[in-house]
Design a protein around this motif. Structure first.
Motif, PDB file in Angstrom:
ATOM      1  N   GLY A   1      -5.301  12.331 -20.157  1.00 48.61           N
ATOM      2  CA  GLY A   1      -6.289  11.747 -21.042  1.00 48.61           C
ATOM      3  C   GLY A   1      -6.594  10.287 -20.785  1.00 48.61           C
ATOM      4  O   GLY A   1      -7.548   9.749 -21.343  1.00 48.61           O
ATOM      5  N   ASP A   2      -5.801   9.621 -19.934  1.00 49.05           N
ATOM      6  CA  ASP A   2      -6.066   8.217 -19.625  1.00 49.05           C
ATOM      7  C   ASP A   2      -7.396   8.088 -18.891  1.00 49.05           C
ATOM      8  O   ASP A   2      -7.727   8.887 -18.019  1.00 49.05           O
ATOM      9  CB  ASP A   2      -4.962   7.627 -18.743  1.00 49.05           C
ATOM     10  N   LEU A   3      -8.141   7.062 -19.236  1.00 45.63           N
ATOM     11  CA  LEU A   3      -9.405   6.751 -18.585  1.00 45.63           C
ATOM     12  C   LEU A   3      -9.108   5.817 -17.424  1.00 45.63           C
ATOM     13  O   LEU A   3      -8.486   4.770 -17.609  1.00 45.63           O
ATOM     14  CB  LEU A   3     -10.360   6.091 -19.581  1.00 45.63           C
ATOM     15  N   VAL A   4      -9.522   6.211 -16.204  1.00 44.59           N
ATOM     16  CA  VAL A   4      -9.195   5.447 -15.004  1.00 44.59           C
ATOM     17  C   VAL A   4     -10.392   5.328 -14.074  1.00 44.59           C
ATOM     18  O   VAL A   4     -11.343   6.112 -14.152  1.00 44.59           O
ATOM     19  CB  VAL A   4      -8.025   6.096 -14.225  1.00 44.59           C
ATOM     20  N   SER A   5     -10.314   4.353 -13.186  1.00 43.51           N
ATOM     21  CA  SER A   5     -11.239   4.197 -12.073  1.00 43.51           C
ATOM     22  C   SER A   5     -10.424   4.450 -10.812  1.00 43.51           C
ATOM     23  O   SER A   5      -9.332   3.898 -10.652  1.00 43.51           O
ATOM     24  CB  SER A   5     -11.817   2.790 -12.069  1.00 43.51           C
ATOM     25  N   ILE A   6     -10.955   5.301  -9.901  1.00 40.00           N
ATOM     26  CA  ILE A   6     -10.177   5.748  -8.744  1.00 40.00           C
ATOM     27  C   ILE A   6     -10.965   5.502  -7.464  1.00 40.00           C
ATOM     28  O   ILE A   6     -12.166   5.774  -7.406  1.00 40.00           O
ATOM     29  CB  ILE A   6      -9.845   7.251  -8.870  1.00 40.00           C
ATOM     30  N   GLU A   7     -10.266   5.005  -6.427  1.00 39.48           N
ATOM     31  CA  GLU A   7     -10.851   4.854  -5.096  1.00 39.48           C
ATOM     32  C   GLU A   7     -10.073   5.739  -4.133  1.00 39.48           C
ATOM     33  O   GLU A   7      -8.845   5.747  -4.132  1.00 39.48           O
ATOM     34  CB  GLU A   7     -10.771   3.407  -4.631  1.00 39.48           C
ATOM     35  N   VAL A   8     -10.814   6.476  -3.299  1.00 38.82           N
ATOM     36  CA  VAL A   8     -10.227   7.401  -2.326  1.00 38.82           C
ATOM     37  C   VAL A   8     -10.617   6.934  -0.934  1.00 38.82           C
ATOM     38  O   VAL A   8     -11.777   6.570  -0.695  1.00 38.82           O
ATOM     39  CB  VAL A   8     -10.729   8.843  -2.581  1.00 38.82           C
ATOM     40  N   ASP A   9      -9.653   6.941   0.014  1.00 39.07           N
ATOM     41  CA  ASP A   9      -9.953   6.488   1.370  1.00 39.07           C
ATOM     42  C   ASP A   9     -10.460   7.636   2.241  1.00 39.07           C
ATOM     43  O   ASP A   9     -10.661   8.762   1.763  1.00 39.07           O
ATOM     44  CB  ASP A   9      -8.746   5.796   2.000  1.00 39.07           C
TER      45      ASP A   9
END
Length: 105
Positions: free
Chosen positions: A72-80
């Motif tokens: 349920g945590d709101l996150v921003s994600i970057e993928v390589d």
């Protein structure tokens, strides 16, 4: 230029460029919700803003503490480029627009 000088310049150039290529961001998911955290296998499952559920391996450079992320945590994600998560940032829910909260429900 003789051959040794040319080789030295090429090796120096490759040494500077190769590390940069390894950290390029292939995809960014600025608004995502954590669905599941697999600490044993370093996998993170999350739901994107458009409702897609995705699962990626977390790179070794990103610390996955057991208490840090939960469902349920709101996150921003970057993928390589290797499909590994290289950056996770928790997003403050107070800064999230009301329309996104209602869309998640």
């Amino acid at each position: 230029m003789n051959m040794r000088s040319l080789m030295a310049v090429m090796l120096i150039w490759m040494g500077m460029v190769a590390p940069v290529l390894g950290f390029q961001t292939a995809a960014e998911f600025p608004v995502s919700w954590v669905e599941h955290v697999d600490h044993r296998n370093h996998l993170l499952t999350f739901k994107t803003e458009d409702g897609q559920v995705r699962m990626f391996r977390v790179a070794d450079s990103v610390a996955m503490r057991r208490e840090w992320l939960s469902k349920g945590d709101l996150v921003s994600i970057e993928v390589d480029l290797d499909d590994q998560i290289v950056n996770i940032v928790k997003v403050d829910r107070r800064s999230e627009p009301d329309r996104q909260v209602s869309r998640r429900k």
